[in-house]
Design an enzyme around this catalytic site. Structure first.
Site, PDB file in Angstrom:
ATOM      1  N   TYR A  53      23.370  -2.967  60.262  1.00  0.00           N
ATOM      2  CA  TYR A  53      22.087  -3.417  59.740  1.00  0.00           C
ATOM      3  C   TYR A  53      22.075  -4.946  59.643  1.00  0.00           C
ATOM      4  CZ  TYR A  53      21.095   1.436  58.319  1.00  0.00           C
ATOM      5  OH  TYR A  53      20.871   2.790  58.306  1.00  0.00           O
ATOM      6  N   SER A 208      14.145   7.812  57.559  1.00  0.00           N
ATOM      7  CA  SER A 208      12.760   7.745  58.044  1.00  0.00           C
ATOM      8  C   SER A 208      11.905   8.857  57.448  1.00  0.00           C
ATOM      9  CB  SER A 208      12.705   7.809  59.575  1.00  0.00           C
ATOM     10  OG  SER A 208      11.419   7.473  60.065  1.00  0.00           O
ATOM     11  N   PRO A 209      11.919   9.034  56.127  1.00  0.00           N
ATOM     12  CA  PRO A 209      11.163  10.132  55.519  1.00  0.00           C
ATOM     13  C   PRO A 209       9.649   9.980  55.644  1.00  0.00           C
ATOM     14  CG  PRO A 209      11.960   8.650  53.825  1.00  0.00           C
ATOM     15  CD  PRO A 209      12.610   8.220  55.107  1.00  0.00           C
ATOM     16  N   LEU A 210       9.186   8.759  55.919  1.00  0.00           N
ATOM     17  CA  LEU A 210       7.747   8.529  56.093  1.00  0.00           C
ATOM     18  C   LEU A 210       7.386   8.333  57.563  1.00  0.00           C
ATOM     19  CD1 LEU A 210       7.075   6.196  53.045  1.00  0.00           C
ATOM     20  CD2 LEU A 210       6.669   8.657  53.236  1.00  0.00           C
ATOM     21  N   GLY A 212       8.400   6.218  59.815  1.00  0.00           N
ATOM     22  CA  GLY A 212       8.115   4.849  60.230  1.00  0.00           C
ATOM     23  C   GLY A 212       6.743   4.362  59.799  1.00  0.00           C
ATOM     24  N   GLY A 213       6.229   4.909  58.699  1.00  0.00           N
ATOM     25  CA  GLY A 213       4.922   4.490  58.187  1.00  0.00           C
ATOM     26  C   GLY A 213       3.782   5.408  58.555  1.00  0.00           C
ATOM     27  N   LEU A 215       3.286   8.484  57.849  1.00  0.00           N
ATOM     28  CA  LEU A 215       2.892   9.381  56.771  1.00  0.00           C
ATOM     29  C   LEU A 215       2.329   8.650  55.555  1.00  0.00           C
ATOM     30  CD1 LEU A 215       5.867  11.889  57.087  1.00  0.00           C
ATOM     31  CD2 LEU A 215       3.512  12.180  57.895  1.00  0.00           C
ATOM     32  N   GLY A 217      -0.485   6.882  56.099  1.00  0.00           N
ATOM     33  CA  GLY A 217      -1.895   6.798  56.466  1.00  0.00           C
ATOM     34  C   GLY A 217      -2.324   5.447  56.991  1.00  0.00           C
ATOM     35  N   LYS A 218      -1.365   4.588  57.312  1.00  0.00           N
ATOM     36  CA  LYS A 218      -1.733   3.236  57.734  1.00  0.00           C
ATOM     37  C   LYS A 218      -2.213   3.160  59.188  1.00  0.00           C
ATOM     38  CE  LYS A 218       2.295   1.375  56.940  1.00  0.00           C
ATOM     39  NZ  LYS A 218       3.400   0.397  56.853  1.00  0.00           N
TER      40      LYS A 218
END
Length: 344
Positions: A53, A208-210, A212-213, A215, A217-218
């Site tokens: 990282y 990555s639970p969302l 990568g964004g 989820l 709504g963006k």
């Protein structure tokens, strides 16, 4: 904040973990330290990083934060890192060989400023290194006091099972966790990987639970992302690429379902998507990855949030990856199941 054991170990961790891939790349040191402070203030304990990282900078940032904390704060942190990918050049500077992992682990400990890490994870499978060589190194590191627990990351079902079988057969330290990509848009791991983890007592640490964004709504259908978001800066970014995901109607069905549940709850979409994942079978802790303190605050709204059976069913239906009949669909699954019946 709620707690679960780290897989089949006796070590308790928060059900939300702080991922630090953004540290040193998308989040500067001051912002990274703010996230660490806020995460612990909210009751979080598991902090996840990796040597790759920001080319080691993420570990250095965490190390400097740890160095200025009182003993009580340091004691609360359950620290996890990973090794496998290259930080330099050369054929031996990558992989899961004893030679590379020895250098990688020592480098991580030095950058973090600690004598040991709680969880050391191999970042991905290495087809060139015998599994036994990797596991023997990890067992030696546990015995040397450099590692408390061993974990896997990005392994498939058969790779996970092979690692566990060899460890148990040779009397070596058995992995306790698996870190896979897992979210409402990526449920295919439920076909083989989740059952393998559950059968062997490995706790899942989803990254990555969302999505990568996606989820949150963006992103909008037929509107290519722009601006200061990950896909706005690079719409073709990896598995999250806009062109790939936007072309699948299931993506928008899932986004719509998450939005509807969030509206009913009176909250943003991120906590809903995270809460769904926290309560999936075999999940130990869900790794949050935020660029900003504001994003982290939004994600922490999932702490203690549990969806109703109706809300979960709605999300399950919208996100069903619909496997083919064989081997994971209905007919294939029926071949591997049976009912116990008695009498006539």
């Amino acid at each position: 904040m709620e707690f679960r054991t780290l897989g089949r170990s006796g070590c308790a961790v928060s059900t939300l973990a702080l991922g630090t891939m953004t540290f040193g790349r998308e989040t500067d040191e001051a912002g990274s330290h703010e996230q660490l402070d806020r995460f612990l203030e909210a009751g979080g304990t598991l902090v996840d990083t990796a040597d790759v990282y920001s080319n080691g900078v993420s570990e250095e940032i965490i190390g400097r934060w740890l160095a200025k904390q009182p003993a009580g704060v340091r004691e609360r942190v359950v620290l996890a890192t990973k090794g496998r990918f290259p930080l330099g050049e050369g054929p031996n500077g990558v992989g899961l060989s004893r030679r590379h992992l020895a250098d990688a682990l020592d480098g991580s400990l030095r950058r973090l400023g600690v004598e040991r890490v709680d969880l050391y994870q191999v970042h991905a499978f290495d087809p060139w290194t015998p599994v036994e060589e990797t596991l023997r190194f990890l067992d030696d590191a546990v015995r040397a006091g450099k590692i408390h627990y061993v974990g896997l990351s990005n392994f498939t079902g058969w790779q996970l099972q092979r690692a566990v079988d060899v460890a148990e057969h040779r009397g070596l330290t058995v992995p306790v966790t698996l870190q896979p990509q897992y979210n409402l848009l990526v449920r295919e791991i439920e076909w083989e990987i989740v059952p393998a983890a559950a059968a062997n007592g490995l706790g899942l640490l989803p990254w990555s639970p969302l999505g990568g964004g996606w989820l949150t709504g963006k992103y909008r259908q037929d509107e290519r992302p722009t601006g200061a978001t990950r896909l706005g800066e690079n719409p073709d970014r990896g598995v999250e690429a806009y062109g790939r995901r936007s072309a699948v109607q299931r993506t928008w069905d899932v986004v719509e379902a998450v939005g509807a549940v969030a509206e009913g709850r009176g909250c943003s979409m991120a906590p809903v998507a995270l809460a769904w994942l926290v309560d999936r079978p075999a999940v130990t802790s869900v790794i949050l990855g935020a660029r900003t303190l504001e994003q982290l605050e939004d994600n922490l709204g999932a702490a203690g949030l549990h969806l109703s059976a109706e809300e979960t069913a709605r999300l399950d239906e919208a996100s069903d990856p619909a496997p083919a009949d064989y081997p994971y669909g209905g007919p294939g699954s029926e071949q591997r199941s049976r009912r116990i019946e008695g009498g006539r």
